[in-house]
Enzyme design. Structure first.
Site, PDB file in Angstrom:
ATOM      1  CG  HIS A  77      -2.096  -0.840   1.122  1.00  0.00           C
ATOM      2  ND1 HIS A  77      -3.204  -0.701   1.932  1.00  0.00           N
ATOM      3  CD2 HIS A  77      -2.378  -1.847   0.270  1.00  0.00           C
ATOM      4  CE1 HIS A  77      -4.108  -1.596   1.583  1.00  0.00           C
ATOM      5  NE2 HIS A  77      -3.634  -2.314   0.594  1.00  0.00           N
ATOM      6  CE1 TYR A 388      -1.251   4.080   9.236  1.00  0.00           C
ATOM      7  CE2 TYR A 388      -0.152   3.190   7.292  1.00  0.00           C
ATOM      8  CZ  TYR A 388      -1.198   3.176   8.191  1.00  0.00           C
ATOM      9  OH  TYR A 388      -2.193   2.232   8.060  1.00  0.00           O
TER      10      TYR A 388
END
Ligand SMILES: Cc1cc2nc3c(=O)[nH]c(=O)nc-3n(C[C@H](O)[C@H](O)[C@H](O)COP(=O)(O)OP(=O)(O)OC[C@H]3O[C@@H](n4cnc5c(N)ncnc54)[C@H](O)[C@@H]3O)c2cc1C
Length: 394
Positions: A77, A388
């Site tokens: 992703h 992240y």
């Protein structure tokens, strides 16, 4: 499994991702381990938990030689969506950091590690009862337990406490030697797993007046969705239909219209907590993963922190057996640097995205202003993206 050894170099308590990965990494360094787990293999595999792997975790699974299926089936992703005011805004992780994350379920990581350990014939005792650890303040620690009605004792050089938040290892440390830092959040996540295609090919984190929602997945055909619920809620009172309806209310109408619903395979409520126990080493006992720290799942950090701890632990133990104890001495400090950065990000992201009972109108406007700032600021998005995708091992 053959007989249970009476002596080994490292006894690992707990066969979750921390314990299994540590065992695989130590095996690569030629270090002997015995792994003790209180549950059965099926029980361990039945726990539905994390799903997002940072590059550091992928690299460690490569190093352990257990990443073939991860690379074949994992979903890279390059971004995720932040959603508020009925609009989705993409945080482009790859453009902002040059890195991606990989969606591959914790259950699958565990399955791969279990299979590799069995194939290598490494000693693992499932359904080990009454595990107790002794003399870890000396250089001759011992671990006692019973298995199938027989009492056992294993002498070792080190004990790795990979037994999660409720395990026996941290609980065996004298209270005065531990500093505990904890925040319990006034809500939980109701999660539903279903064999339906995900609504989006990337994750969607939604801030909504009814509460937070997360659209996540385990594969192209298996979805994991969450909605924030009050701590008084019972999972038995949520039918699948209730869940799908609540999820859709918290998404923009055009996204909600694209949600494919189906019967749940699993449904559970997880409380949210930030927790750190310092230090992470007591003589010959090292804690790793959830045994030492917990983050709320909003930043997808729990499994990744666990991998980071055992990556470092495997290196310092290998250094020890090559003749240097310096790494052992710095283990706790080096881990805690990464841990506190991830604790900060997970706490901040949780605070940004959820409805808090005591926030009031001012608190909600602050959340909204911060979300507006993030989507208009490249610098703010870069900071989120860097956190992240995760930190190097250090
Ligand atoms: C419900 C839930 C949902 C989560 N969702 C996410 C998520 O979406 N994203 C994310 O990043 N993280 C998530 N996490 C966190 C993530 O799953 C954990 O950080 C990760 O499992 C940590 O791995 P671990 O091996 O350290 O601990 P655990 O997975 O807890 O494994 C510890 C093992 O030790 C065993 N054990 C315990 N006590 C003993 C004993 N006395 N003797 C022998 N064995 C013992 C346990 O049975 C267990 O198998 C979630 C956690 C929970 C509980």
């Amino acid at each position: 499994m053959g007989g249970i050894p009476k002596r080994t170099q490292v006894v690992i308590v707990g066969a979750g991702p921390s314990g299994l990965l540590l065992g695989a990494l130590l095996h690569r360094h030629g270090i002997d381990t015995v792994l003790l787990e209180q549950r059965s293999p099926d029980y361990v595999l039945g726990r539905i938990r994390a799903g997002v792997l940072e590059q550091v975790a992928v690299d460690l699974l490569d190093e352990a030689g257990v990443s073939r299926r991860l690379h074949a089936e994992g979903l890279p992703h390059g971004g995720f969506d932040l959603c508020f005011d009925g609009q989705r805004h993409r945080i482009d992780l790859h453009r902002l950091t040059g890195k991606r994350v990989t969606v591959y379920g914790q259950t699958e990581v565990t399955r791969d590690l279990m299979a590799a350990r069995a194939e290598a014939g490494l000693p693992t005792v499932y359904e080990a009862e009454q595990v107790s650890i002794h003399d870890f303040d000396t250089d001759r620690p011992r671990v006692c337990f019973s298995h199938q009605g027989q009492a056992h004792e294993i002498a070792c050089d080190f004990i790795a406490g990979c037994d999660g938040f409720h395990g026996v290892c941290r609980a065996s440390v004298p209270t005065a030697a531990l500093h505990i830092f904890e925040k319990v959040y006034p809500f939980g996540w109701l999660g539903l797993l279903a064999d339906v295609p995900p609504v989006s090919h990337e994750l969607i984190y939604a801030n909504h007046e009814r509460g937070f929602a997360l659209c996540s997945m385990r594969s192209a055909t298996r979805s994991r969705y969450y909605v924030q619920v009050g701590l008084e809620q019972q999972v038995e009172n949520w039918s699948d239909d209730d869940f799908w309806a609540e999820l859709k209310r918290r998404l923009p109408p055009e996204t909600a219209a694209q949600v494919t619903t189906g019967p749940s395979i699993e449904k559970s409520i997880a409380p949210l907590r930030s927790f750190v126990a310092e230090p992470m080493r007591f003589g010959r006992l090292m804690l790793a993963g959830d045994a030492a720290h917990i983050v709320p799942p909003t930043g997808a950090k729990g499994l990744n922190l666990a991998a980071g701890d055992v990556g470092l632990l495997s290196r310092v133990l290998a250094e020890f057996y090559r003749g240097s104890a310096a790494g052992i001495d710095s283990y706790s400090e080096r881990c805690l640097k990464r841990v506190w950065k991830a604790e900060r990000f997970s706490w901040w992201f949780t605070s940004l995205m959820h409805r808090f009972p005591d926030h009031g109108a001012f608190g909600q406007r602050m959340q909204h202003a911060e979300l507006e700032y993030i989507v208009s600021s490249e610098a703010a998005q870069t900071a989120i993206a860097e956190n992240y995708v995760g930190l190097p091992l250090g």
